[in-house]
Design a protein around this motif. Structure first.
Motif, short mmCIF file in Angstrom:
data_model
loop_
_atom_site.label_atom_id
_atom_site.label_comp_id
_atom_site.label_asym_id
_atom_site.label_seq_id
_atom_site.Cartn_x
_atom_site.Cartn_y
_atom_site.Cartn_z
N UNK A 1 -16.72 82.18 37.68
CA UNK A 1 -16.60 83.54 37.17
C UNK A 1 -17.04 83.68 35.72
N UNK A 2 -17.25 82.57 35.05
CA UNK A 2 -17.74 82.60 33.68
C UNK A 2 -19.22 82.99 33.70
N UNK A 3 -19.62 83.89 32.85
CA UNK A 3 -21.01 84.33 32.84
C UNK A 3 -21.97 83.21 32.49
N UNK A 4 -23.18 83.29 33.03
CA UNK A 4 -24.17 82.24 32.81
C UNK A 4 -24.51 82.08 31.33
N UNK A 5 -24.64 83.19 30.62
CA UNK A 5 -24.96 83.13 29.19
C UNK A 5 -23.83 82.48 28.41
N UNK B 1 -26.45 67.75 36.46
CA UNK B 1 -25.53 68.87 36.70
C UNK B 1 -26.16 69.92 37.61
N UNK B 2 -25.31 70.58 38.39
CA UNK B 2 -25.74 71.66 39.26
C UNK B 2 -24.76 72.83 39.13
N UNK B 3 -25.23 74.01 39.52
CA UNK B 3 -24.36 75.17 39.57
C UNK B 3 -23.69 75.45 38.23
N UNK B 4 -22.38 75.62 38.28
CA UNK B 4 -21.63 75.98 37.08
C UNK B 4 -21.01 74.76 36.37
N UNK B 5 -21.46 73.55 36.73
CA UNK B 5 -21.00 72.36 36.02
C UNK B 5 -21.45 72.41 34.57
N UNK B 6 -20.75 71.68 33.70
CA UNK B 6 -21.23 71.52 32.33
C UNK B 6 -22.60 70.85 32.39
#
Length: 200
Positions: free
Chosen positions: A25-29, A59-64
């Motif tokens: 849910x954290x924005x990409x930016x 890393x993939x997706x929303x990973x650090x």
């Protein structure tokens, strides 16, 4: 987050779901800005400067994100290795990579190096190996909630180098053991690093 009195598997599943949702849910930016600060914090560690081998993940997706750290390691003349996961025994084999162009997607959808015996790396042969460790959440004692495969748990049990958990501050918890989601075989990382520098 209240886990309640559910059993360990249910408690872990509930916590993983909760952490995935918060991370996604954290924005990409916003994620990119935070990850840039995490990269700077890790790059500034004495342990990173001293490392001759950096064991990373792609890393993939929303990973650090690890890609700038990988690039920094290469620029510093370090050997970088990525893991191939062996499903039969849930272990990882590390392969040296000099480029990310030829990574293959595993059955998990994770980018992995090709299965090339000539690029195999044994972390025990390095003078100062450092491992970047993924996780859905970490606590202030270095414990982590992973993805459930047990690959990093097995790896960390036999790893003598510095292990660095990469985590956004929002997903650092006080004590995972108090939530009832730590098992006897779980091994803490050496350091947890967030956008606000090292946690422990």
């Amino acid at each position: 987050m209240a886990i309640g009195d559910t059993g360990l598997p249910q408690a872990k599943a509930a916590l993983r779901k909760h952490c995935r949702e918060r991370r996604d849910n954290m924005g990409r930016t916003q994620r990119a800005a935070i990850d840039a600060r995490i990269t700077a914090c890790v790059s500034g560690l004495a342990q990173f400067a001293q490392a001759d081998l950096v064991l990373s993940y792609a890393s993939i997706g929303s990973e650090v994100s690890t890609y700038d750290l990988i690039a920094t390691a290469w620029e510093s003349g370090k050997v970088v290795a990525l893991p191939r996961c062996h499903m039969t025994d849930h272990t990882m084999a590390w392969h040296r990579v000099d480029s990310l162009k030829h990574l293959l997607r595993s059955s998990f959808g994770v980018p992995e190096p090709p299965d090339n015996p000539t690029t195999l790396v044994n972390p025990r042969d390095a003078l100062s190996p450092l491992a970047l460790v993924p996780g859905l959440a970490f606590d202030r004692l270095g414990m982590r909630i992973g993805y459930g495969g047990g690959f990093y748990d097995r790896f960390l049990q036999g790893f003598d180098g510095c292990s660095v958990g990469l985590c956004r501050e929002e997903l650092v918890m006080d004590d995972l053991r108090a939530l009832g989601v730590v098992e006897p075989h779980d091994v803490p990382v050496s350091l947890v690093v967030t956008e606000f520098a090292r946690v422990q």
